[in-house]
Design a protein around this motif. Structure first.
Motif, mmCIF file in Angstrom:
data_model
loop_
_atom_site.group_PDB
_atom_site.id
_atom_site.type_symbol
_atom_site.label_atom_id
_atom_site.label_comp_id
_atom_site.label_asym_id
_atom_site.label_seq_id
_atom_site.Cartn_x
_atom_site.Cartn_y
_atom_site.Cartn_z
ATOM 1 N N TYR A 28 0.662 -1.213 0.319
ATOM 2 C CA TYR A 28 -0.347 -0.032 -0.260
ATOM 3 C C TYR A 28 0.440 0.993 0.040
ATOM 4 O O TYR A 28 1.752 1.511 0.875
ATOM 5 N N PHE A 29 0.453 2.276 -0.797
ATOM 6 C CA PHE A 29 0.998 3.900 -0.636
ATOM 7 C C PHE A 29 -0.013 4.806 -1.094
ATOM 8 O O PHE A 29 -0.583 4.691 -2.086
ATOM 9 N N GLY A 30 -0.034 5.752 0.268
ATOM 10 C CA GLY A 30 -0.925 6.817 -0.055
ATOM 11 C C GLY A 30 -1.279 7.350 0.973
ATOM 12 O O GLY A 30 -0.769 7.119 1.810
ATOM 13 N N SER A 31 -2.123 8.809 1.281
ATOM 14 C CA SER A 31 -2.044 9.507 2.155
ATOM 15 C C SER A 31 -3.347 9.274 2.865
ATOM 16 O O SER A 31 -3.822 10.129 3.833
ATOM 17 N N ASP A 32 -4.345 7.912 2.400
ATOM 18 C CA ASP A 32 -5.307 7.551 3.804
ATOM 19 C C ASP A 32 -4.969 6.673 4.606
ATOM 20 O O ASP A 32 -4.553 5.687 4.406
ATOM 21 N N LYS A 33 -4.996 7.024 5.452
ATOM 22 C CA LYS A 33 -4.085 6.655 7.008
ATOM 23 C C LYS A 33 -4.857 5.395 7.379
ATOM 24 O O LYS A 33 -5.062 3.784 7.443
ATOM 25 N N ALA A 45 -4.521 2.051 5.232
ATOM 26 C CA ALA A 45 -3.501 2.141 4.887
ATOM 27 C C ALA A 45 -3.311 0.655 6.338
ATOM 28 O O ALA A 45 -2.995 -0.566 6.078
ATOM 29 N N TYR A 92 6.254 5.637 7.105
ATOM 30 C CA TYR A 92 5.403 6.770 6.794
ATOM 31 C C TYR A 92 6.254 7.737 6.588
ATOM 32 O O TYR A 92 7.405 8.431 7.118
ATOM 33 N N GLU A 93 6.145 8.069 4.966
ATOM 34 C CA GLU A 93 6.698 9.718 4.544
ATOM 35 C C GLU A 93 6.120 10.507 4.092
ATOM 36 O O GLU A 93 5.088 9.914 3.015
ATOM 37 N N GLN A 94 5.686 11.499 5.008
ATOM 38 C CA GLN A 94 5.177 12.937 4.467
ATOM 39 C C GLN A 94 4.799 13.219 3.476
ATOM 40 O O GLN A 94 6.044 13.556 2.551
ATOM 41 N N ASN A 148 2.471 10.414 2.500
ATOM 42 C CA ASN A 148 1.834 9.801 2.667
ATOM 43 C C ASN A 148 2.359 8.065 3.075
ATOM 44 O O ASN A 148 3.352 8.018 4.208
ATOM 45 N N LYS A 160 2.597 4.203 4.232
ATOM 46 C CA LYS A 160 3.142 2.708 3.342
ATOM 47 C C LYS A 160 3.036 1.722 4.019
ATOM 48 O O LYS A 160 3.021 1.864 5.245
#
Length: 138
Positions: free
Chosen positions: A62-67, A70, A91-93, A95, A97
């Motif tokens: 998974y990769f995205g901004s939706d916690k 995730a 976590y890399e702001q 996103n 992962k």
């Protein structure tokens, strides 16, 4: 230290102790001649394990901004494969992962990716720092 070198070292070590464990008739003395580099390899192996991490591969599912998404993907993975593989949440702001596994080689990661691609069709292999001794090649 690679698995073949470790296996060779352990085989020599076991052979040495077995040779010294004979209790029947006195046998001629046995002299074990080991390559001087074996000690160096053992020291290097110890040093690498003490560092805590080594280079390897993981499968990113998974990769995205939706916690929430995730967390949902991680829970789904752990329900399906949690007994055989660990999941990580770097976590890399901005996103989130979800990465799974600790593989020393890309081929090991590829085998696992093929196993999970039906459940996680957007998964892909990434280079990552892995935990020593946690490799999975199932």
């Amino acid at each position: 230290m690679t698995k073949p070198v470790l296996f060779l070292f352990l085989s020599l070590l076991i052979g040495f102790f077995r040779a010294g464990a004979q209790t029947t008739a006195p046998a001629p003395s046995v002299e074990v001649v080991a390559d001087k580099r074996v000690g160096t390899l053992v020291e290097k192996h110890t040093e690498i394990n003490q560092r805590g991490k080594s280079k390897g591969y993981r499968v990113q599912i998974y990769f995205g901004s939706d916690k929430a998404k995730a967390k949902e993907m991680k829970a789904k993975f752990l329900n399906l494969y949690g007994r055989e593989m660990r999941a990580y949440e770097p976590y890399e702001q901005p996103n989130f992962k979800i990465r799974v596994g600790d593989f020393r080689t890309r081929m090991e990661a590829y085998r696992f990716w093929k196993k999970i691609k039906a459940d996680f069709p957007t998964a892909f292999i990434v280079e990552s720092d892995i935990e020593p001794g946690e490799e999975h090649s199932k």
